[in-house]
Design a protein around this motif. Structure first.
Motif, PDB file in Angstrom:
ATOM      1  N   THR A   1      -1.328   1.885   3.792  1.00  0.00           N
ATOM      2  CA  THR A   1      -0.612   0.959   4.393  1.00  0.00           C
ATOM      3  C   THR A   1      -1.243   0.381   5.657  1.00  0.00           C
ATOM      4  OG1 THR A   1       0.559   2.416   5.887  1.00  0.00           O
ATOM      5  CG2 THR A   1       1.406   2.224   3.602  1.00  0.00           C
ATOM      6  N   ASP A   2      -0.600  -0.734   6.379  1.00  0.00           N
ATOM      7  CA  ASP A   2      -1.211  -1.220   7.722  1.00  0.00           C
ATOM      8  C   ASP A   2      -0.638  -0.260   8.791  1.00  0.00           C
ATOM      9  OD1 ASP A   2       1.741  -2.146   7.941  1.00  0.00           O
ATOM     10  OD2 ASP A   2       1.187  -4.138   7.943  1.00  0.00           O
TER      11      ASP A   2
ATOM     12  N   ARG B   1       3.532  -1.176   6.180  1.00  0.00           N
ATOM     13  CA  ARG B   1       3.638  -2.184   4.917  1.00  0.00           C
ATOM     14  C   ARG B   1       2.470  -1.949   3.968  1.00  0.00           C
ATOM     15  NH1 ARG B   1       3.977  -7.209   8.995  1.00  0.00           N
ATOM     16  NH2 ARG B   1       2.048  -6.391   9.212  1.00  0.00           N
TER      17      ARG B   1
ATOM     18  N   LEU C   1      -0.903  -2.628   1.966  1.00  0.00           N
ATOM     19  CA  LEU C   1      -1.978  -3.512   2.114  1.00  0.00           C
ATOM     20  C   LEU C   1      -1.941  -4.514   0.917  1.00  0.00           C
ATOM     21  CD1 LEU C   1      -4.588  -1.029   3.174  1.00  0.00           C
ATOM     22  CD2 LEU C   1      -3.503  -2.291   4.530  1.00  0.00           C
ATOM     23  N   HIS C   2      -2.565  -5.587   1.205  1.00  0.00           N
ATOM     24  CA  HIS C   2      -2.491  -6.657   0.157  1.00  0.00           C
ATOM     25  C   HIS C   2      -3.952  -6.478  -0.292  1.00  0.00           C
ATOM     26  CE1 HIS C   2      -3.590 -10.481  -1.607  1.00  0.00           C
ATOM     27  NE2 HIS C   2      -2.252 -10.840  -1.446  1.00  0.00           N
ATOM     28  N   PRO C   3      -4.184  -6.612  -1.777  1.00  0.00           N
ATOM     29  CA  PRO C   3      -5.306  -6.225  -2.239  1.00  0.00           C
ATOM     30  C   PRO C   3      -6.627  -7.138  -1.418  1.00  0.00           C
ATOM     31  CG  PRO C   3      -3.601  -6.466  -4.022  1.00  0.00           C
ATOM     32  CD  PRO C   3      -3.074  -6.718  -2.613  1.00  0.00           C
ATOM     33  N   GLN C   4      -6.306  -8.292  -1.358  1.00  0.00           N
ATOM     34  CA  GLN C   4      -7.614  -8.816  -0.684  1.00  0.00           C
ATOM     35  C   GLN C   4      -7.822  -8.522   0.686  1.00  0.00           C
ATOM     36  OE1 GLN C   4      -9.093 -11.790  -2.460  1.00  0.00           O
ATOM     37  NE2 GLN C   4     -10.516 -11.154  -0.873  1.00  0.00           N
ATOM     38  N   GLN C   5      -7.017  -7.896   1.344  1.00  0.00           N
ATOM     39  CA  GLN C   5      -7.508  -7.168   2.689  1.00  0.00           C
ATOM     40  C   GLN C   5      -8.344  -6.052   2.272  1.00  0.00           C
ATOM     41  OE1 GLN C   5      -3.280  -6.137   3.983  1.00  0.00           O
ATOM     42  NE2 GLN C   5      -3.702  -6.739   5.760  1.00  0.00           N
TER      43      GLN C   5
ATOM     44  N   HIS D   1      -3.539   1.429  -8.291  1.00  0.00           N
ATOM     45  CA  HIS D   1      -3.172   0.171  -7.720  1.00  0.00           C
ATOM     46  C   HIS D   1      -2.167   0.606  -6.825  1.00  0.00           C
ATOM     47  CE1 HIS D   1      -5.476  -2.726  -9.861  1.00  0.00           C
ATOM     48  NE2 HIS D   1      -5.198  -2.237 -10.862  1.00  0.00           N
TER      49      HIS D   1
END
Length: 114
Positions: free
Chosen positions: A50-51, A55, A57-61, A113
């Motif tokens: 998570t961040d 929250r 993490l977005h896959p692109q991050q 995922h």
């Protein structure tokens, strides 16, 4: 993983080596400190990664961070997804049976995922 697998066959247990377990335990300890620091702002998402306020993490991050680390150590650009295939090749080269690597029967190389 988010949600249920698409099929019964997608629901499986994976084996982790001791180094991975140690790393995950250390991560959980750091995340507990982040949870305390975030206080009321913490989002209890249930995700492992998570961040700083819980929250997912977005896959692109994750991809962007991986590309940055690879660049810093002089590795050529490679997609995270492609590492799965590289791992399968290494396992095969180490003599693991093709049926095990391909997933016939379980275990297999799987996507994990959030």
């Amino acid at each position: 993983m988010q949600g249920r697998p698409k099929t019964e066959a997608g629901d499986r247990t994976i084996a982790l080596d001791e180094d991975t377990v140690t790393g995950l335990r250390a991560h959980r300890k750091r995340q507990a400190a982040e949870r305390l620091a975030a206080g009321e702002a913490w989002t209890n998402s249930g995700f492992v990664f998570t961040d700083e306020i819980g929250r997912p993490l977005h896959p692109q991050q994750v991809s962007d961070h991986f590309y940055q680390l690879a660049f810093q150590v002089g590795l050529p650009p490679v997609r995270l997804h492609d590492l799965r295939h590289g791992a399968a090749s290494l396992v095969l080269a180490a003599g693991v049976d093709l049926k095990v690597v391909s997933g016939d029967p379980r275990p297999r190389v799987v996507h994990l995922h959030p």
